[in-house]
Design a protein around this motif. Structure first.
Motif, short mmCIF file in Angstrom:
data_model
loop_
_atom_site.label_atom_id
_atom_site.label_comp_id
_atom_site.label_asym_id
_atom_site.label_seq_id
_atom_site.Cartn_x
_atom_site.Cartn_y
_atom_site.Cartn_z
N CYS A 122 7.61 -1.22 29.09
CA CYS A 122 6.59 -0.92 28.07
C CYS A 122 7.17 -0.59 26.69
CB CYS A 122 5.71 0.25 28.54
SG CYS A 122 4.78 -0.15 30.03
N THR A 123 8.20 0.25 26.65
CA THR A 123 8.68 0.69 25.33
C THR A 123 9.28 -0.47 24.53
OG1 THR A 123 8.96 2.92 26.17
CG2 THR A 123 10.15 2.38 24.14
N PRO A 124 10.22 -1.23 25.10
CA PRO A 124 10.71 -2.37 24.32
C PRO A 124 9.63 -3.42 24.02
CG PRO A 124 11.80 -2.28 26.47
CD PRO A 124 10.98 -1.04 26.35
N GLY A 130 22.17 1.96 22.84
CA GLY A 130 21.61 2.49 24.09
C GLY A 130 21.38 1.34 25.05
N ARG A 131 21.84 1.52 26.30
CA ARG A 131 21.75 0.41 27.27
C ARG A 131 21.05 0.85 28.55
NH1 ARG A 131 28.03 0.11 29.46
NH2 ARG A 131 28.41 2.35 29.33
N SER A 132 20.07 1.75 28.44
CA SER A 132 19.36 2.19 29.64
C SER A 132 18.55 1.03 30.21
CB SER A 132 18.45 3.38 29.34
OG SER A 132 17.34 2.95 28.59
N GLU A 133 18.21 1.19 31.50
CA GLU A 133 17.42 0.15 32.17
C GLU A 133 15.99 0.11 31.61
OE1 GLU A 133 18.89 -1.65 34.65
OE2 GLU A 133 20.70 -0.44 34.37
N CYS A 153 25.05 -1.83 22.09
CA CYS A 153 26.07 -0.78 21.98
C CYS A 153 25.75 0.38 22.92
CB CYS A 153 26.13 -0.25 20.55
SG CYS A 153 26.54 -1.50 19.34
N HIS A 154 26.77 1.17 23.22
CA HIS A 154 26.62 2.30 24.15
C HIS A 154 27.68 3.34 23.84
CE1 HIS A 154 29.89 0.17 26.07
NE2 HIS A 154 29.13 -0.92 25.96
N SER A 155 27.82 4.31 24.75
CA SER A 155 28.70 5.44 24.44
C SER A 155 30.18 5.04 24.39
CB SER A 155 28.50 6.56 25.45
OG SER A 155 28.92 6.15 26.73
N ARG A 156 30.53 3.90 24.94
CA ARG A 156 31.94 3.48 24.91
C ARG A 156 32.21 2.48 23.79
NH1 ARG A 156 33.21 4.70 30.44
NH2 ARG A 156 31.75 6.37 30.86
N ALA A 202 18.13 3.87 20.55
CA ALA A 202 17.53 4.37 21.81
C ALA A 202 18.63 5.14 22.56
CB ALA A 202 17.00 3.22 22.65
N ILE A 203 18.95 6.30 22.04
CA ILE A 203 20.15 7.02 22.45
C ILE A 203 19.82 8.35 23.13
CG2 ILE A 203 22.35 7.96 21.57
CD1 ILE A 203 21.62 6.19 18.98
N GLY A 204 18.80 9.03 22.62
CA GLY A 204 18.46 10.35 23.17
C GLY A 204 19.22 11.48 22.51
N LYS A 205 19.65 11.27 21.26
CA LYS A 205 20.34 12.32 20.51
C LYS A 205 19.70 12.43 19.13
CE LYS A 205 24.66 12.16 22.93
NZ LYS A 205 26.01 11.61 23.06
N PRO A 206 19.18 13.62 18.80
CA PRO A 206 18.41 13.73 17.56
C PRO A 206 19.22 13.34 16.31
CG PRO A 206 18.83 15.91 18.56
CD PRO A 206 19.26 14.88 19.55
N ASP A 256 13.24 3.25 15.52
CA ASP A 256 13.71 4.51 16.12
C ASP A 256 12.89 4.80 17.37
OD1 ASP A 256 14.67 6.97 16.74
OD2 ASP A 256 14.29 7.88 14.78
N VAL A 257 13.50 4.59 18.52
CA VAL A 257 12.80 4.79 19.79
C VAL A 257 12.85 6.25 20.23
CG1 VAL A 257 12.74 4.09 22.23
CG2 VAL A 257 13.27 2.40 20.49
N GLY A 258 13.79 6.98 19.72
CA GLY A 258 14.07 8.34 20.21
C GLY A 258 12.92 9.32 20.06
N ILE A 259 12.81 10.20 21.05
CA ILE A 259 11.87 11.32 20.97
C ILE A 259 12.67 12.56 21.41
CG2 ILE A 259 9.72 12.35 21.80
CD1 ILE A 259 8.72 9.56 22.50
N ASN A 260 13.02 13.41 20.49
CA ASN A 260 13.79 14.62 20.81
C ASN A 260 13.11 15.82 20.18
OD1 ASN A 260 16.33 12.99 21.65
ND2 ASN A 260 15.97 12.30 19.56
N LEU A 283 2.92 3.19 21.18
CA LEU A 283 2.81 1.85 21.76
C LEU A 283 3.14 1.80 23.24
CD1 LEU A 283 4.17 0.11 18.69
CD2 LEU A 283 2.04 -0.45 19.82
N THR A 284 3.90 2.78 23.71
CA THR A 284 4.32 2.73 25.11
C THR A 284 3.09 2.76 26.02
OG1 THR A 284 6.44 3.68 24.56
CG2 THR A 284 5.77 3.87 26.85
N ILE A 285 2.14 3.65 25.71
CA ILE A 285 0.93 3.73 26.55
C ILE A 285 0.08 2.46 26.38
CG2 ILE A 285 -1.26 4.96 26.91
CD1 ILE A 285 0.18 7.54 26.55
#
Ligand code: NDP
Length: 301
Positions: free
Chosen positions: A136-138, A161-164, A184-187, A204-208, A224-228, A283-285
């Motif tokens: 939904c989010t992407p 961010g590479r979450s599923e 890209c990701h943490s490495r 889409a990282i999860g860090k404010p 900006d997908v993040g919600i912190n 938009l996710t909902i």
């Protein structure tokens, strides 16, 4: 001045367009939401999802097993919902308690009732560009880009961010829209250099406020997908450069919602950006509703 990509307006458009599709069905689409435990944020998300169903005429059922529920009990509930005719779409609200086998639960949902498109079959369909519900989010991000006529084809897109649930499907959706995609990701080495190449930068990282001016190329589109939640006044002051309004809001509310990109840098350098709150979040909902309608249309065809 950067264009603000207003997610609330787009959500309302999408929901408006959904109404005739719901009305055209023989029976209302049905969504079952499973909320394990008492996580306050998850309770709010679930309430909003059920309200959205109600507003659209989608039938919904809520199941709220206690935190102590076992994986086997949860699998039995999903099995029951898989077989229930009035339910077209099953959503298990994340996060699940640590003792639950998360992937067993996701895989137990029948792919034809997979409201989030997280089942490996539907992830495979995404990779193969086949039909199926999409995460939904992407999918919401793609709607933002499409409805604002932001060109994607041939553009350089960088997803951080590479979450599923966000990063990986986001990269695939941009690829299918013919962007040249870097994930890209943490490495990732020299992240700022990678980001600086982006015409479209998705955080889409999860860090404010992690993405700052050093990452944003002037004129890029920033999603900006993040919600912190930020409650530390020192951190808030640094992010908002002591902006009086933001600091006053922090005092009143006790915390501020901040995305994964610095809001001031994003507004200053981008050509267009999604604000937080009010950008990707709404938009996710809407996309969950669209997936539920789509799954119901397929089951009722
Ligand atoms: P995850 O924690 O699952 O994934 C975070 C990703 O960011 C990982 O791939 C991780 O890399 C990467 N990462 C972490 N630190 C760095 C770093 N220093 N440099 C580069 N990459 C890094 O998060 P989600 O994908 O679930 O969520 C991301 C954000 O989106 C969160 O803020 C979340 O709240 C928000 N969200 C918003 C939604 C909405 O409706 N708007 C819905 C879902 C999420 P690695 O894989 O190497 O660990």
């Amino acid at each position: 001045m950067a264009l603000i990509l207003d997610g609330i307006q787009i959500r309302d458009q999408i929901l408006q367009e959904a109404k005739p599709r719901v009305a055209a069905l023989k029976r209302p689409p049905g969504l079952a939401v499973v909320l394990v435990g008492e996580d306050p944020a998850s309770e709010i998300y679930v309430r909003n999802k059920i309200k959205a169903c109600h507003d659209l005429g989608i039938y919904s059922e809520k199941y709220a097993p206690p935190t102590s529920v076992t994986t086997a009990e949860l699998l039995a509930l999903i099995d029951q919902l898989n077989q229930q005719d009035t339910i077209d779409s099953i959503l298990v609200q994340m996060p699940l308690p640590a003792h639950i086998d998360f992937s067993a639960v996701l895989q137990a949902i029948h792919p034809s009732k997979d409201s989030d498109g997280f089942h490996p079959f539907n992830m495979g369909q995404l990779v193969a560009n086949g039909p199926g519900p999409r995460a939904c989010t992407p999918a919401g991000v793609m709607e933002v880009l499409r409805r604002h006529q932001i060109p994607i084809e041939g553009k350089r897109a960088v997803v951080v961010g590479r979450s599923e649930i966000v990063g990986k499907p986001m990269a695939l959706m941009l690829l299918q829209a013919n962007a040249t995609v870097t994930l890209c990701h943490s490495r990732t080495r020299a992240l700022a250099d990678e980001c600086q190449r982006a015409d479209i930068l998705v955080a889409a990282i999860g860090k404010p406020a992690f993405i700052t001016r050093e990452h944003i190329r002037k004129g890029a589109v920033v999603i900006d997908v993040g919600i912190n939640r930020v409650s530390d006044p020192v951190q808030a002051a640094a992010i908002f450069r002591n902006d009086e309004k933001a600091m006053a809001n922090l005092k009143v509310r006790g915390s501020l919602v901040v995305g994964d990109a610095n809001p001031l840098d994003m507004a200053e350098l981008s050509s267009a950006y999604t604000p937080v709150p009010g950008g990707v979040g709404p938009l996710t909902i809407a996309m969950l509703m669209m997936n539920t309608i789509y799954l119901s249309e397929r089951r009722q065809a």
